[in-house]
Design an enzyme around this catalytic site. Structure first.
Site, PDB file in Angstrom:
ATOM      1  CD  GLU A   1      -4.766   2.031   1.218  1.00 35.64           C
ATOM      2  OE1 GLU A   1      -5.217   1.724   2.331  1.00 35.64           O
ATOM      3  OE2 GLU A   1      -5.186   2.991   0.546  1.00 35.64           O
TER       4      GLU A   1
ATOM      5  CD  GLU B   1      -5.653  -0.271   7.091  1.00 34.78           C
ATOM      6  OE1 GLU B   1      -5.125  -0.635   6.017  1.00 34.78           O
ATOM      7  OE2 GLU B   1      -6.426   0.685   7.186  1.00 34.78           O
TER       8      GLU B   1
END
Ligand code: C2E
Ligand code: CA
Ligand code: CA
Length: 807
Positions: free
Chosen positions: A747, A573
């Site tokens: 996450e 990411e």
């Protein structure tokens, strides 16, 4: 004197004397005619006129002398030396031309006198040179005193003639000048003749080849007469040509768009058709009328200067409204001709259209074109005037900044015309709510300002007005049959407590407005001192961020994502970083909102996208790259085109790019967001739902669009096993993903415990410090190089770590 008279009556043939006198008069008169033309001319033409004047007067005077000499018969044989006679002719012409040239050099008495002196001296020089060429049978004896008197008489006559007619325009004066000059010339000649006594001496022979009277007299007379006639003819031709030139000018003037009026001694002498139109009368009525007695007035006092533009007004004769005009004047007096004496031409330009245009321009410059309210420029002036007023009167002043709450939505949903209608309606309602001297202005966009000038106490008066404005602006407006949501937030600053200057009041009201919007919109806030600091801080940050984007102070860090089952890194990411030269690393949660507020997010987001795609394209392994999209970016119509362009430019395969959006991004403008998502997806790009669980977490969101991934927010992951609720939620989301067949990512995975739990619950991917911290691109080679691919082990992290990213 007696001797002179005796000489004249007894020794001269009086008929020839008369001829001489007439020749002289004709020549001198013609000379003054020519001279007047010369004064009105310039350059070569002037030189030609001067030559002609010199030629006519010189030859005339000389002929006078010659004929008068022939008329003289002392009773002895006489003759004339040809050389001397010729020289005397040349002298006459040169001195005459010289005298007239000097006299005309400047319009002054001195020049007239000096010119006269030269003429007189010239006549004398001619006469006595001529006399020296006179040969007779005897000695010529001179009487010095009489010679002197003769010269004086000639000079006096010439000077008087120039003084009299040197600047004459009329025929009569010119004739009088000619006569006086003639008297001077004749006086010199005959007094000069009285000054000689001839003592006969038969021993002296008059040579036969010398010129003798008789036939020559006739020749000289006729040639001189022709020269004089030629001169007169030239004057006549010139007058005629200038008259026809004048006619041509009049025709031209009539064709002119501007008014042209000729004035002589303050009265209208002539005018063109355009002027007659302006003055509202026929030319016949205008001619002779005084122009400056009420008809034409100037704005400025003082004498009219040639060629200077002056503004004034023209009162039409028919009593219409005064016409603003602009006037250029030019003196047409050539200083020579009767007809041009005091003649001035005025070009009169109608300024009505220009004035209207100027008014329009001023209006446009001071007003906002859409709403007709005063604009930013004139707000400054009006506010300054209002401040002066309240300072003098003791009234109170409040400045209110207004920002529409839903302008952007209306624009996006219903189009720009609806947005415009909303602004116009806002302006109307503001004006309805105000009474002079309070006023409203538009700063641009959906920002308005109200300046309240009131008698009442503050802050009561301002609070009352602010409340009224909010009410007035909250009822929906209608545009082409549809209701448009209105509503506004207001910030108020008061004079003099919150500032004494326009700038301070504006800045503080703006700050208060900012707070009003932050506090939920649809409300007003008064400025408070404490607002200053934090907002100033944000402003500085925004300014610095704008520069940072240009200066490339931004970086992209990459955080790995791993497949839960085997711990293999499957992608990264992209997370933006700001390496501030003074503040150090500024966290994105601090500057992303600033970028969103200040319209910088588009630029920032594009930069991150380009960087991330370019970096990913350089990796040996075809790992996925996830890029975050701000809600504002998702609503930009050109987003799909931009993504496409970046993919092409970087050469990254679309299926490797994953765009992360939050649920809230969909709520701004649902339709457009969905539309963009579909088009992005059509490019082959994957779309992930970020931070799932923190927003509405609605099933309908997940059903409305085929997301490729759900990212479970780290706030739930970190509470696995700590709060039952969190554990339940994580389970539920994972279940939801399974039923919708959308893979989930957890996450913020920091511990082995979490990893184990998530694996057990069939979570597809993991992201968090336990897998790897966000790190610069050059530290990723362990994962991105092809040769490293096989040796990856699931990382084992047992301790929960808080803190910074990897260096
Ligand atoms: P996010 O998209 O949810 O990004 C994940 C955030 O969690 C990152 O914070 C990351 O450093 C942090 N994180 C990752 N693993 C862990 C962990 O194990 N424990 C903890 N406590 N935190 C972890 P970061 O980098 O500060 O970014 C914050 C947010 O800023 C991001 O949240 C994202 O919403 C936004 N952001 C970052 N970069 C961009 C960008 O390029 N564009 C846009 N629009 N937003 C960005
Ligand atoms: Ca994210
Ligand atoms: Ca997230």
């Amino acid at each position: 004197m007696l001797k002179v008279l005796t000489c004249l009556t007894t020794e001269h043939d009086l008929r020839l004397v008369l001829v001489a006198g007439l020749i002289c008069l004709a020549a001198c008169f013609t000379a003054f005619r020519l001279y007047s033309r010369m004064r009105g001319a310039t350059g070569v033409v002037r030189a030609a006129w001067l030559l002609l004047t010199g030629l006519v007067s010189g030859s005339g005077v000389w002929a006078t002398h010659f004929i008068a000499m022939v008329a003289y018969s002392p009773g002895l044989k006489t003759g004339y030396n040809p050389a001397g006679t010729l020289i005397s002719l040349i002298i006459a012409v040169l001195f005459m031309a010289g005298g007239f040239a000097v006299a005309s050099a400047e319009r002054s008495r001195t020049n007239d006198c000096a010119g006269g002196l030269i003429l007189g001296v010239g006549v004398a020089a001619m006469h006595y040179t001529g006399m020296s060429a006179f040969v007779t049978q005897g000695f010529v004896q001179w009487e010095q005193a009489t010679v002197a008197v003769s010269v004086l008489a000639g000079v006096a006559g010439a000077a008087a003639a120039l003084a009299l007619a040197g600047r004459a325009r009329s025929l009569i004066k010119q004739a009088a000048g000619g006569a006086v000059l003639t008297i001077g010339v004749c006086a010199l000649h005959f007094i000069g003749m009285g000054a000689i006594t001839i003592v006969p001496d038969p021993a002296i022979q008059v040579p036969a080849e010398l010129l003798s009277g008789g036939v020559l007299t006739l020749a000289v007379t006729s040639i001189t007469a022709m020269i004089v006639l030629g001169g007169l003819g030239a004057v006549a031709i010139e007058s005629q040509t200038s008259r026809s030139a004048l006619d041509r000018i009049r025709r031209l003037a009539n064709a002119a768009y501007e008014g042209i009026v000729v004035v002589q001694n303050g009265r209208i002498n002539d005018a063109n058709a355009a002027f007659c139109d302006l003055a509202g009368a026929e030319l016949e009525t205008l001619v002779g009328a005084p122009l400056f007695a009420g008809m034409l007035t100037f704005d400025d006092e003082g004498p009219a200067h040639e060629g200077v533009r002056r503004e004034g007004a023209l009162q039409p004769v028919d009593g219409g409204r005064r016409i603003p005009i602009e006037v250029f004047s030019r003196l047409m007096d050539d200083g020579a001709r009767q007809e041009t004496s005091g003649l001035t031409v005025l070009a009169v330009r109608d300024l009505r259209e220009r004035r209207l245009a100027e008014e329009k321009i001023r209006y446009l410059a001071e007003h906002d074109g859409l709403t007709g309210l005063p604009n930013r420029n004139s707000l400054q002036m009006r506010l300054a005037a209002a401040l002066d007023r309240v300072e003098a009167s003791g009234e109170s002043l409040a400045l209110i900044c207004i920002d529409l709450d839903h302008f952007k939505e209306v624009n996006d949903l219903h189009g720009h015309l609806a947005g415009d209608a909303l602004l116009v309606e806002t302006a109307r309602r503001l004006q309805d709510a105000l009474t002079a001297p309070s006023f409203a202005a538009r700063l641009g966009g959906d920002e308005f300002i109200v300046v309240q000038v009131a008698d009442g106490d503050q802050p009561t008066a301002a609070a009352e007005l602010a409340g009224q404005l909010i009410d007035a602006l909250s009822a929906p407006a209608s545009h082409e049959g549809q209701d448009l949501i209105m509503g506004a937030s207001l910030g108020v600053s008061l004079f003099p407590d919150d500032g004494r200057t326009a700038e301070a009041l504006l800045a503080n009201a703006d700050m208060a407005l900012y707070r009003a919007k932050e506090g939920g919109r649809g409300a007003y806030r008064f400025f408070k001192r404490e607002m200053d600091e934090t907002i100033r801080e944000r402003r500085t940050l925004a300014r610095e961020l704008r520069q940072a984007i240009l200066d490339e102070e931004l970086l992209v860090y990459y955080q790995p994502l791993a497949t839960a089952s085997d711990g293999q890194v499957c992608g990264f990411e992209a997370l933006v970083r700001w390496n501030h030269p003074v503040r150090g690393m500024v966290p994105p949660l601090e500057f992303i909102p600033v970028a969103e507020e200040n319209g910088l997010i588009g630029q920032l987001g594009e930069w991150v996208l380009r960087r991330a795609c370019a970096d990913a394209a350089s990796w040996e392994r075809p790992l996925r790259i996830a890029v975050n999209l701000s809600p504002l970016q998702l609503n930009q119509p050109n987003l799909p085109a931009l993504v496409h362009e970046v993919l092409v430019a970087s050469g990254l395969s679309p299926k490797r790019l994953e765009l992360e959006i939050t649920e809230s991004a969909l709520f701004k403008d649902y339709q457009r967001a969905l539309d963009n998502l579909r088009r992005l997806k059509a490019l082959g790009v994957r779309i992930a739902m970020d931070d799932f669980g923190t927003g509405f977490s609605s099933l309908s969101t997940l059903q409305s669009f085929p997301f490729d991934k759900i990212k479970i927010d780290k706030s739930f992951v970190e509470n696995i096993h700590r709060h039952d609720r969190a554990t339940v939620i994580v389970r539920a989301v994972l279940g939801l993903g399974r039923s919708l067949e959308i893979p989930c990512v957890a996450e913020g995975v920091e511990t082995q415990e979490q990893i184990d739990f998530l694996r057990g619950e069939d979570c597809a991917e993991l992201q968090g410090y336990a897998i790897g911290r966000p790190a610069p691109v050059d530290t990723l080679s362990a994962w991105t190089l092809a040769s490293q691919a096989a040796i990856q082990e699931p990382p084992r992290a047992t301790k929960r770590r808080q803190g910074r990213d990897a260096a």
